[in-house]
Design a protein around this motif. Structure first.
Motif, PDB file in Angstrom:
ATOM      1  N   VAL A 147       0.845  -1.113  -0.152  1.00 31.73           N
ATOM      2  CA  VAL A 147      -0.158  -0.028   0.015  1.00 31.73           C
ATOM      3  C   VAL A 147       0.851   1.232  -0.071  1.00 31.73           C
ATOM      4  CG1 VAL A 147      -2.115  -1.066   1.195  1.00 31.73           C
ATOM      5  CG2 VAL A 147      -0.158  -0.202   2.485  1.00 31.73           C
ATOM      6  N   THR A 148       0.316   2.456  -0.319  1.00 31.23           N
ATOM      7  CA  THR A 148       1.180   3.376  -0.338  1.00 31.23           C
ATOM      8  C   THR A 148       0.473   4.699  -0.064  1.00 31.23           C
ATOM      9  OG1 THR A 148       2.544   5.035  -2.208  1.00 31.23           O
ATOM     10  CG2 THR A 148       0.457   3.943  -2.704  1.00 31.23           C
ATOM     11  N   ASP A 149       1.341   5.680   0.716  1.00 24.06           N
ATOM     12  CA  ASP A 149       0.597   7.076   0.756  1.00 24.06           C
ATOM     13  C   ASP A 149       1.394   8.220  -0.202  1.00 24.06           C
ATOM     14  OD1 ASP A 149       3.271   7.148   1.759  1.00 24.06           O
ATOM     15  OD2 ASP A 149       2.515   7.407   3.840  1.00 24.06           O
ATOM     16  N   ASP A 150       1.842   7.801  -1.301  1.00 25.27           N
ATOM     17  CA  ASP A 150       2.328   8.509  -2.135  1.00 25.27           C
ATOM     18  C   ASP A 150       1.272   9.436  -2.996  1.00 25.27           C
ATOM     19  OD1 ASP A 150       3.663   9.317  -5.061  1.00 25.27           O
ATOM     20  OD2 ASP A 150       5.288   9.208  -3.375  1.00 25.27           O
ATOM     21  N   LEU A 151       1.232  10.555  -3.045  1.00 23.99           N
ATOM     22  CA  LEU A 151       0.387  11.514  -3.531  1.00 23.99           C
ATOM     23  C   LEU A 151       0.327  11.233  -4.974  1.00 23.99           C
ATOM     24  CD1 LEU A 151      -1.619  13.536  -3.479  1.00 23.99           C
ATOM     25  CD2 LEU A 151      -0.011  15.346  -3.490  1.00 23.99           C
ATOM     26  N   ALA A 152       1.276  11.276  -5.690  1.00 24.68           N
ATOM     27  CA  ALA A 152       1.517  11.338  -7.104  1.00 24.68           C
ATOM     28  C   ALA A 152       0.834   9.824  -7.617  1.00 24.68           C
ATOM     29  CB  ALA A 152       2.832  11.513  -7.551  1.00 24.68           C
ATOM     30  N   VAL A 153       1.386   8.836  -6.953  1.00 26.39           N
ATOM     31  CA  VAL A 153       0.805   7.504  -7.345  1.00 26.39           C
ATOM     32  C   VAL A 153      -0.457   7.355  -7.142  1.00 26.39           C
ATOM     33  CG1 VAL A 153       1.362   4.967  -6.813  1.00 26.39           C
ATOM     34  CG2 VAL A 153       3.181   6.428  -6.577  1.00 26.39           C
ATOM     35  N   LEU A 154      -1.007   7.880  -5.933  1.00 27.02           N
ATOM     36  CA  LEU A 154      -2.597   7.686  -5.931  1.00 27.02           C
ATOM     37  C   LEU A 154      -3.436   8.555  -7.033  1.00 27.02           C
ATOM     38  CD1 LEU A 154      -2.731   8.013  -1.869  1.00 27.02           C
ATOM     39  CD2 LEU A 154      -3.054   6.073  -3.247  1.00 27.02           C
ATOM     40  N   LEU A 155      -2.919   9.622  -7.651  1.00 28.06           N
ATOM     41  CA  LEU A 155      -3.599  10.639  -8.336  1.00 28.06           C
ATOM     42  C   LEU A 155      -3.544   9.981  -9.648  1.00 28.06           C
ATOM     43  CD1 LEU A 155      -2.611  13.987  -7.192  1.00 28.06           C
ATOM     44  CD2 LEU A 155      -4.575  13.124  -6.864  1.00 28.06           C
ATOM     45  N   GLU A 156      -2.552   9.199  -9.926  1.00 26.32           N
ATOM     46  CA  GLU A 156      -2.315   8.234 -11.279  1.00 26.32           C
ATOM     47  C   GLU A 156      -3.121   7.487 -11.374  1.00 26.32           C
ATOM     48  OE1 GLU A 156       1.217   6.053 -13.477  1.00 26.32           O
ATOM     49  OE2 GLU A 156       1.799   7.434 -11.713  1.00 26.32           O
ATOM     50  N   ARG A 157      -3.124   6.545 -10.161  1.00 27.95           N
ATOM     51  CA  ARG A 157      -4.041   5.540 -10.061  1.00 27.95           C
ATOM     52  C   ARG A 157      -5.640   5.727 -10.469  1.00 27.95           C
ATOM     53  NH1 ARG A 157      -1.576   1.827  -4.985  1.00 27.95           N
ATOM     54  NH2 ARG A 157       0.313   1.199  -6.427  1.00 27.95           N
ATOM     55  N   LEU A 158      -6.219   6.935  -9.759  1.00 27.71           N
ATOM     56  CA  LEU A 158      -7.271   7.248 -10.000  1.00 27.71           C
ATOM     57  C   LEU A 158      -7.641   8.014 -11.283  1.00 27.71           C
ATOM     58  CD1 LEU A 158      -7.819   9.672  -6.882  1.00 27.71           C
ATOM     59  CD2 LEU A 158      -8.822   7.513  -7.114  1.00 27.71           C
ATOM     60  N   ALA A 159      -6.788   8.472 -11.771  1.00 24.90           N
ATOM     61  CA  ALA A 159      -7.064   8.938 -13.413  1.00 24.90           C
ATOM     62  C   ALA A 159      -7.061   7.555 -14.316  1.00 24.90           C
ATOM     63  CB  ALA A 159      -5.866   9.725 -13.692  1.00 24.90           C
ATOM     64  N   ALA A 160      -6.185   6.448 -13.886  1.00 22.12           N
ATOM     65  CA  ALA A 160      -5.846   5.435 -14.756  1.00 22.12           C
ATOM     66  C   ALA A 160      -7.194   4.534 -14.715  1.00 22.12           C
ATOM     67  CB  ALA A 160      -4.875   4.505 -14.274  1.00 22.12           C
ATOM     68  N   ARG A 161      -8.028   4.595 -13.469  1.00 16.55           N
ATOM     69  CA  ARG A 161      -9.131   3.698 -13.369  1.00 16.55           C
ATOM     70  C   ARG A 161     -10.487   4.541 -13.739  1.00 16.55           C
ATOM     71  NH1 ARG A 161      -5.250   2.150 -10.454  1.00 16.55           N
ATOM     72  NH2 ARG A 161      -5.035  -0.572  -9.964  1.00 16.55           N
ATOM     73  N   VAL A 199     -11.724   7.140 -11.944  1.00 15.13           N
ATOM     74  CA  VAL A 199     -12.478   7.218 -11.011  1.00 15.13           C
ATOM     75  C   VAL A 199     -12.902   8.907 -10.692  1.00 15.13           C
ATOM     76  CG1 VAL A 199     -12.540   6.980  -8.521  1.00 15.13           C
ATOM     77  CG2 VAL A 199     -11.588   5.223  -9.665  1.00 15.13           C
ATOM     78  N   ASP A 200     -14.097   9.127 -10.538  1.00  7.75           N
ATOM     79  CA  ASP A 200     -14.361  10.374 -10.639  1.00  7.75           C
ATOM     80  C   ASP A 200     -14.705  10.677  -9.139  1.00  7.75           C
ATOM     81  OD1 ASP A 200     -15.215  13.105 -10.786  1.00  7.75           O
ATOM     82  OD2 ASP A 200     -17.453  12.750 -11.647  1.00  7.75           O
ATOM     83  N   ALA A 201     -13.778  11.215  -8.507  1.00  9.97           N
ATOM     84  CA  ALA A 201     -13.680  11.744  -6.856  1.00  9.97           C
ATOM     85  C   ALA A 201     -13.182  13.027  -6.862  1.00  9.97           C
ATOM     86  CB  ALA A 201     -12.901  10.726  -6.369  1.00  9.97           C
ATOM     87  N   PRO A 202     -13.877  14.140  -7.227  1.00  7.70           N
ATOM     88  CA  PRO A 202     -13.305  15.475  -7.203  1.00  7.70           C
ATOM     89  C   PRO A 202     -13.038  15.844  -5.543  1.00  7.70           C
ATOM     90  CG  PRO A 202     -15.750  15.594  -7.673  1.00  7.70           C
ATOM     91  CD  PRO A 202     -15.176  14.005  -7.798  1.00  7.70           C
ATOM     92  N   TYR A 203     -13.941  15.527  -4.615  1.00  9.56           N
ATOM     93  CA  TYR A 203     -13.678  15.931  -3.227  1.00  9.56           C
ATOM     94  C   TYR A 203     -12.531  15.253  -2.618  1.00  9.56           C
ATOM     95  CZ  TYR A 203     -14.432  16.032   1.908  1.00  9.56           C
ATOM     96  OH  TYR A 203     -14.108  16.483   3.256  1.00  9.56           O
ATOM     97  N   PHE A 204     -12.303  13.841  -3.077  1.00 12.34           N
ATOM     98  CA  PHE A 204     -11.312  12.988  -2.404  1.00 12.34           C
ATOM     99  C   PHE A 204      -9.687  13.568  -2.997  1.00 12.34           C
ATOM    100  CE2 PHE A 204      -8.500   9.175  -2.671  1.00 12.34           C
ATOM    101  CZ  PHE A 204      -8.084   9.223  -1.143  1.00 12.34           C
ATOM    102  N   GLU A 205      -9.848  13.954  -4.410  1.00  9.56           N
ATOM    103  CA  GLU A 205      -8.823  14.571  -5.163  1.00  9.56           C
ATOM    104  C   GLU A 205      -8.493  16.062  -4.622  1.00  9.56           C
ATOM    105  OE1 GLU A 205      -9.133  14.451  -9.285  1.00  9.56           O
ATOM    106  OE2 GLU A 205      -9.736  12.393  -9.397  1.00  9.56           O
ATOM    107  N   ALA A 206      -9.342  16.540  -4.102  1.00 13.24           N
ATOM    108  CA  ALA A 206      -9.063  18.031  -3.495  1.00 13.24           C
ATOM    109  C   ALA A 206      -8.417  17.810  -2.095  1.00 13.24           C
ATOM    110  CB  ALA A 206     -10.257  18.588  -3.730  1.00 13.24           C
TER     111      ALA A 206
END
Length: 267
Positions: free
Chosen positions: A65-79, A81-88
């Motif tokens: 598991v990771t807490d790396d911000l860039a990795v998480l944003l990249e995974r959201l975009a690749a899948r 996932v529309d999560a504007p509140y979470f991304e903000a």
């Protein structure tokens, strides 16, 4: 709980939960509570990533598991996932400086005991933390009480027992001693009932489903005991002291047996 979750997870599965925390400052009470809950979870879910906050979000599992911000944003975009509140929220909660601040604040915390079913020390740490928020010294008082050991109570209890034994020989207060003994037996019985309720919850996990049956059984026992004692005293009034001592001894033996049996049953 964590053992049950770990058994239910696939090898690459993850579980999410929240624990009390902070994005910066950790007082000693909050640091102890946070570390206790986190270390307990790591016994079953060794890899845990945290998103700091007043309610710290934890994600853990056996896989990576990771807490790396860039990795998480990249995974959201690749899948997709529309999560504007979470991304903000992510850039603020997962800033490297925030993660490092939390890590530094908890680095020197003395490892507390694990929170287990038969020793839910996390509840004690949680109460200490909440009391500290109400008044700075309240949590300290509760913490000092929590440090008491059984050996610390032997001398006061022996003194109380010696005082009661001396009072038994004084006829003017004999009636009061009987009332005190009956009150003590009632208090001890109710304490054992609460202990059994907690034990049932720890072993089976659904005490509210059976709480009526458990309390009902206790009340039935009290009723039968009262009827039997009344009939026995009418026939042997002169042996009231012996009967009362037998009852107190039975309650004491039951308490000792319960205290010795539950840890064995719980492993």
């Amino acid at each position: 709980f964590y053992a049950t979750v770990a058994r239910a997870l696939a090898d690459d599965g993850v579980a999410g939960w929240q624990i009390p925390g902070s994005e910066g400052y950790f007082g000693p009470e909050l640091a102890r509570l946070h570390t206790c809950l986190l270390s307990t979870a790591q016994q079953q879910l060794p890899n845990i990533a945290r998103m700091p906050g007043e309610n710290t979000v934890c994600v853990g599992g056996r896989g990576a598991v990771t807490d790396d911000l860039a990795v998480l944003l990249e995974r959201l975009a690749a899948r997709g996932v529309d999560a504007p509140y979470f991304e903000a929220m992510l850039p603020d909660r997962l800033r490297p400086s925030t993660l490092q601040t939390v890590k530094s604040a908890l680095m020197n915390v003395e490892p507390p005991p694990r929170n287990t079913d038969l020793r839910p020390i996390g509840y004690f740490f949680d109460q200490t933390w909440w009391l500290t928020q109400l008044h700075p010294t309240s949590g300290q008082v509760l913490e000092r009480i929590g440090r008491l050991r059984m050996e610390d109570l032997i001398a006061p209890l022996a003194g109380v027992c010696a005082l009661l034994a001396a009072l038994m020989w004084l006829r003017p207060v004999a009636r009061g001693v009987f009332a005190l003994a009956v009150s003590a037996s009632g208090f001890a019985s109710m304490s054992l009932e609460v202990a059994l309720l907690f034990a049932f919850q720890a072993f089976y996990g659904y005490v509210y489903h059976m709480v009526g049956v458990i309390i009902g059984a206790f009340m039935v026992g009290v009723a039968f005991g009262a009827i039997a004692a009344d009939r026995w005293l009418k026939k042997r009034e002169a042996e009231a002291e012996r009967g009362l001592l037998f009852g107190l001894g039975f309650i004491a033996a039951a308490a000792i047996a319960l205290g010795g049996t539950l840890p064995v049953l719980g492993g």
